[in-house]
Motif scaffolding. Structure first.
Motif, PDB file in Angstrom:
ATOM      1  N   ARG A 149      38.201  34.447  23.874  1.00  0.00           N
ATOM      2  CA  ARG A 149      38.128  35.404  24.979  1.00  0.00           C
ATOM      3  C   ARG A 149      37.896  36.798  24.402  1.00  0.00           C
ATOM      4  N   ASN A 150      37.343  37.678  25.238  1.00  0.00           N
ATOM      5  CA  ASN A 150      37.170  39.046  24.778  1.00  0.00           C
ATOM      6  C   ASN A 150      38.395  39.879  25.126  1.00  0.00           C
ATOM      7  N   ASN A 151      38.477  41.049  24.522  1.00  0.00           N
ATOM      8  CA  ASN A 151      39.576  41.975  24.801  1.00  0.00           C
ATOM      9  C   ASN A 151      39.460  42.509  26.222  1.00  0.00           C
ATOM     10  N   TRP A 152      40.559  43.078  26.692  1.00  0.00           N
ATOM     11  CA  TRP A 152      40.500  43.853  27.915  1.00  0.00           C
ATOM     12  C   TRP A 152      39.456  44.942  27.687  1.00  0.00           C
ATOM     13  N   HIS A 153      38.678  45.243  28.702  1.00  0.00           N
ATOM     14  CA  HIS A 153      37.691  46.305  28.578  1.00  0.00           C
ATOM     15  C   HIS A 153      37.316  46.853  29.946  1.00  0.00           C
ATOM     16  N   ILE A 154      36.679  48.028  29.898  1.00  0.00           N
ATOM     17  CA  ILE A 154      36.247  48.734  31.104  1.00  0.00           C
ATOM     18  C   ILE A 154      34.789  49.125  30.894  1.00  0.00           C
ATOM     19  N   HIS A 155      33.996  49.028  31.934  1.00  0.00           N
ATOM     20  CA  HIS A 155      32.627  49.525  31.889  1.00  0.00           C
ATOM     21  C   HIS A 155      32.602  50.889  32.567  1.00  0.00           C
ATOM     22  N   ARG A 156      32.226  51.906  31.791  1.00  0.00           N
ATOM     23  CA  ARG A 156      32.196  53.282  32.291  1.00  0.00           C
ATOM     24  C   ARG A 156      30.778  53.639  32.721  1.00  0.00           C
ATOM     25  N   ASP A 157      30.684  54.261  33.884  1.00  0.00           N
ATOM     26  CA  ASP A 157      29.391  54.686  34.425  1.00  0.00           C
ATOM     27  C   ASP A 157      28.421  53.518  34.557  1.00  0.00           C
ATOM     28  N   GLY A 158      28.949  52.383  34.989  1.00  0.00           N
ATOM     29  CA  GLY A 158      28.099  51.206  35.140  1.00  0.00           C
ATOM     30  C   GLY A 158      28.814  50.066  35.819  1.00  0.00           C
ATOM     31  N   PHE A 159      28.512  48.860  35.371  1.00  0.00           N
ATOM     32  CA  PHE A 159      29.041  47.642  35.984  1.00  0.00           C
ATOM     33  C   PHE A 159      28.792  46.483  35.042  1.00  0.00           C
ATOM     34  N   GLN A 160      29.314  45.311  35.402  1.00  0.00           N
ATOM     35  CA  GLN A 160      28.971  44.082  34.699  1.00  0.00           C
ATOM     36  C   GLN A 160      28.902  42.944  35.707  1.00  0.00           C
ATOM     37  N   LEU A 161      27.821  42.169  35.609  1.00  0.00           N
ATOM     38  CA  LEU A 161      27.645  40.972  36.411  1.00  0.00           C
ATOM     39  C   LEU A 161      27.685  39.784  35.471  1.00  0.00           C
ATOM     40  N   LEU A 162      28.450  38.768  35.811  1.00  0.00           N
ATOM     41  CA  LEU A 162      28.535  37.548  35.011  1.00  0.00           C
ATOM     42  C   LEU A 162      27.982  36.396  35.840  1.00  0.00           C
ATOM     43  N   LEU A 163      26.997  35.701  35.284  1.00  0.00           N
ATOM     44  CA  LEU A 163      26.418  34.517  35.917  1.00  0.00           C
ATOM     45  C   LEU A 163      26.802  33.331  35.040  1.00  0.00           C
ATOM     46  N   VAL A 164      27.738  32.532  35.497  1.00  0.00           N
ATOM     47  CA  VAL A 164      28.251  31.428  34.687  1.00  0.00           C
ATOM     48  C   VAL A 164      27.229  30.295  34.674  1.00  0.00           C
ATOM     49  N   THR A 165      26.837  29.894  33.455  1.00  0.00           N
ATOM     50  CA  THR A 165      25.814  28.859  33.310  1.00  0.00           C
ATOM     51  C   THR A 165      26.343  27.544  32.757  1.00  0.00           C
ATOM     52  N   SER A 191      37.542  23.964  26.596  1.00  0.00           N
ATOM     53  CA  SER A 191      36.137  23.883  26.993  1.00  0.00           C
ATOM     54  C   SER A 191      35.333  25.034  26.389  1.00  0.00           C
ATOM     55  N   TRP A 192      34.110  24.728  26.008  1.00  0.00           N
ATOM     56  CA  TRP A 192      33.153  25.779  25.716  1.00  0.00           C
ATOM     57  C   TRP A 192      32.853  26.479  27.037  1.00  0.00           C
ATOM     58  N   PHE A 193      32.328  27.704  26.963  1.00  0.00           N
ATOM     59  CA  PHE A 193      32.052  28.487  28.167  1.00  0.00           C
ATOM     60  C   PHE A 193      30.844  29.377  27.888  1.00  0.00           C
ATOM     61  N   GLU A 194      29.981  29.508  28.887  1.00  0.00           N
ATOM     62  CA  GLU A 194      28.780  30.316  28.691  1.00  0.00           C
ATOM     63  C   GLU A 194      28.451  31.082  29.962  1.00  0.00           C
ATOM     64  N   HIS A 195      28.078  32.346  29.785  1.00  0.00           N
ATOM     65  CA  HIS A 195      27.621  33.141  30.917  1.00  0.00           C
ATOM     66  C   HIS A 195      26.542  34.115  30.492  1.00  0.00           C
ATOM     67  N   ILE A 196      25.738  34.500  31.442  1.00  0.00           N
ATOM     68  CA  ILE A 196      24.786  35.580  31.271  1.00  0.00           C
ATOM     69  C   ILE A 196      25.526  36.841  31.698  1.00  0.00           C
ATOM     70  N   ALA A 197      25.564  37.842  30.819  1.00  0.00           N
ATOM     71  CA  ALA A 197      26.192  39.124  31.135  1.00  0.00           C
ATOM     72  C   ALA A 197      25.088  40.150  31.377  1.00  0.00           C
ATOM     73  N   ILE A 198      25.110  40.751  32.548  1.00  0.00           N
ATOM     74  CA  ILE A 198      24.183  41.815  32.910  1.00  0.00           C
ATOM     75  C   ILE A 198      25.028  43.077  32.990  1.00  0.00           C
ATOM     76  N   THR A 199      24.761  44.007  32.077  1.00  0.00           N
ATOM     77  CA  THR A 199      25.685  45.122  31.894  1.00  0.00           C
ATOM     78  C   THR A 199      24.959  46.457  31.910  1.00  0.00           C
ATOM     79  N   SER A 200      25.563  47.415  32.595  1.00  0.00           N
ATOM     80  CA  SER A 200      25.084  48.785  32.613  1.00  0.00           C
ATOM     81  C   SER A 200      26.253  49.697  32.290  1.00  0.00           C
ATOM     82  N   GLY A 201      25.965  50.816  31.681  1.00  0.00           N
ATOM     83  CA  GLY A 201      27.026  51.757  31.332  1.00  0.00           C
ATOM     84  C   GLY A 201      27.521  51.533  29.922  1.00  0.00           C
TER      85      GLY A 201
END
Length: 136
Positions: A55-71, A109-119
């Motif tokens: 897993r990744n650390n706690w985080h914040i996206h500043r001046d943007g966003f994040q979209l996760l598309l689980v594949t 389980s393995w896990f995969e997503h497309i991350a669409i990130t701005s900021g």
């Protein structure tokens, strides 16, 4: 054999290389394949693959966003102060600007997503084993 181990072979998009650039912000092994990195477009797109328990650390996206598309696979997404959400292929997560959160694979389980990130990401503390083991 871990559930959904076929994810590590890149079912839809290539799995990519070991995620060394961001490894200090992950517990466990992840892989990254950059899909779009165009300086004329204010968004990055990458295929992120997590080994079981990663897993990744706690985080914040500043001046943007994040979209996760689980594949593929099974994983978790959690915003600070809210219960964790169990994720499987086809799920979509929208993280708004300034929201503290983390995401990663289920324990088995393995896990995969497309991350669409701005900021700009602001990386914070690791998700502790206690926090991770208590997701339901």
């Amino acid at each position: 054999m871990a559930k959904h181990e076929e994810i590590k072979n890149g079912v839809i998009f290539p799995t990519g290389e070991k995620n060394e650039v961001y490894s200090q912000f992950f517990v466990g092994q992840s892989y990254l394949k950059t899909l779009i990195s165009d300086p004329k477009v204010n968004v990055g797109v990458g295929n992120v693959t997590f080994e079981p328990g990663c897993r990744n650390n706690w985080h914040i996206h500043r001046d943007g966003f994040q979209l996760l598309l689980v594949t593929g696979g099974e994983g978790w997404y959690q915003e600070e102060g809210k219960p964790a959400q169990f994720l499987t292929a086809g799920d979509v997560v929208v993280t708004h600007d300034g929201v503290k959160h983390w995401h990663g694979a289920a324990k088995d389980s393995w896990f995969e997503h497309i991350a669409i990130t701005s900021g700009t990401p602001e990386w914070l503390e690791a998700v502790t084993d206690e926090e991770y083991n208590n997701v339901k």
